[in-house]
Design an enzyme around this catalytic site. Structure first.
Site, short mmCIF file in Angstrom:
data_model
loop_
_atom_site.label_atom_id
_atom_site.label_comp_id
_atom_site.label_asym_id
_atom_site.label_seq_id
_atom_site.Cartn_x
_atom_site.Cartn_y
_atom_site.Cartn_z
N GLN A 126 -6.37 -0.95 -6.71
CA GLN A 126 -7.36 -1.24 -5.68
C GLN A 126 -7.09 -0.39 -4.44
O GLN A 126 -6.10 0.31 -4.36
CB GLN A 126 -7.30 -2.71 -5.27
CG GLN A 126 -7.60 -3.68 -6.38
CD GLN A 126 -7.52 -5.11 -5.89
OE1 GLN A 126 -8.02 -5.44 -4.82
NE2 GLN A 126 -6.88 -5.96 -6.66
N ARG A 127 -7.99 -0.52 -3.46
CA ARG A 127 -7.85 0.10 -2.15
C ARG A 127 -7.58 1.60 -2.22
O ARG A 127 -6.53 2.08 -1.83
CB ARG A 127 -6.76 -0.60 -1.35
CG ARG A 127 -7.04 -2.04 -1.09
CD ARG A 127 -5.98 -2.69 -0.25
NE ARG A 127 -6.22 -4.12 -0.15
CZ ARG A 127 -5.34 -4.99 0.30
NH1 ARG A 127 -4.16 -4.59 0.71
NH2 ARG A 127 -5.64 -6.26 0.35
N GLN A 128 -8.57 2.29 -2.69
CA GLN A 128 -8.43 3.75 -2.84
C GLN A 128 -9.42 4.51 -1.99
O GLN A 128 -10.12 5.35 -2.51
CB GLN A 128 -8.64 4.13 -4.30
CG GLN A 128 -7.76 3.40 -5.25
CD GLN A 128 -8.09 3.82 -6.66
OE1 GLN A 128 -8.23 4.98 -7.00
NE2 GLN A 128 -8.23 2.85 -7.53
N GLY A 171 -4.51 2.61 -0.33
CA GLY A 171 -4.48 2.73 1.11
C GLY A 171 -5.34 1.70 1.80
O GLY A 171 -6.36 1.27 1.29
N GLU A 226 0.85 -1.19 0.00
CA GLU A 226 0.00 0.00 0.00
C GLU A 226 0.89 1.24 0.00
O GLU A 226 2.01 1.22 0.51
CB GLU A 226 -0.88 0.07 1.26
CG GLU A 226 -2.17 -0.68 1.15
CD GLU A 226 -1.98 -2.15 1.47
OE1 GLU A 226 -2.76 -2.95 0.95
OE2 GLU A 226 -1.07 -2.50 2.22
#
Length: 177
Positions: free
Chosen positions: A146-148, A126, A95
């Site tokens: 991903q993971r925004q 994140g 991340e």
């Protein structure tokens, strides 16, 4: 912590901030500013202000492996009253920003979180999980898979953020009050 010179600070192991009541004022450096390159930065204390810096861990692993998984910045258990302001977080090989465990109050504002390295299918913006209160505003998430962010944090105030060139799963919120 003030800077009289600018440039790249190359680190070959985690930069761990464990002493409380610290301000790292990147805006004091002359143009073009300061970038932390090499490994990740970990905050595990309280009353921390970090401003106007760039963080680029890259894909090197200084512990002997071919490729590491490095976050630009990680906040761990014990982090409280932390402010991250006007930072650029890129080239994380896991991340770009991780907040995990029981943290207190964290304010994230005016960050650029972009261009995570897609190593082992990890081009993540994140991750925030555990207990705590996070306020995130004015942040640009760009060119991430991903993971925004992905959030499973106790309380999240999420407003005035922008997502550009989003990937597959760009907003993942669960168990957030």
């Amino acid at each position: 912590c003030v800077f009289e010179v600018s440039g790249i600070i190359e680190i070959n192991d985690k930069l761990v901030i464990k002493n409380p009541y610290i301000t790292i004022a990147g805006q004091t450096a002359p143009d073009p500013g300061v970038m932390i390159y090499g490994d990740g930065t970990v905050i595990k204390t309280h009353n921390v202000l970090v401003q106007h810096l760039g963080f680029r861990p890259g894909d090197a692993d200084y512990r002997g492996n071919e490729i590491g998984t490095h976050d630009c910045i990680s906040l761990t258990k014990g982090s409280d009253k932390v402010v991250l302001d006007h930072l650029s977080l890129s080239w994380g090989s896991d991340e770009n920003l991780s907040i995990y465990g029981d943290v207190g109050e964290v304010t994230i504002r005016n960050l650029l979180i972009s261009d995570a390295l897609n190593i082992r299918e990890h081009a993540f913006g994140g991750l925030m999980y555990g207990e705590g209160t996070i306020s995130m505003s004015g942040t640009l998430f760009a060119n991430l898979d991903q993971r925004q962010p992905k959030s499973q944090i106790g309380k999240l105030l999420y407003y005035n953020n922008l997502h550009y060139n989003r990937g597959l799963r760009y907003l993942q919120f669960s168990n957030t009050k």
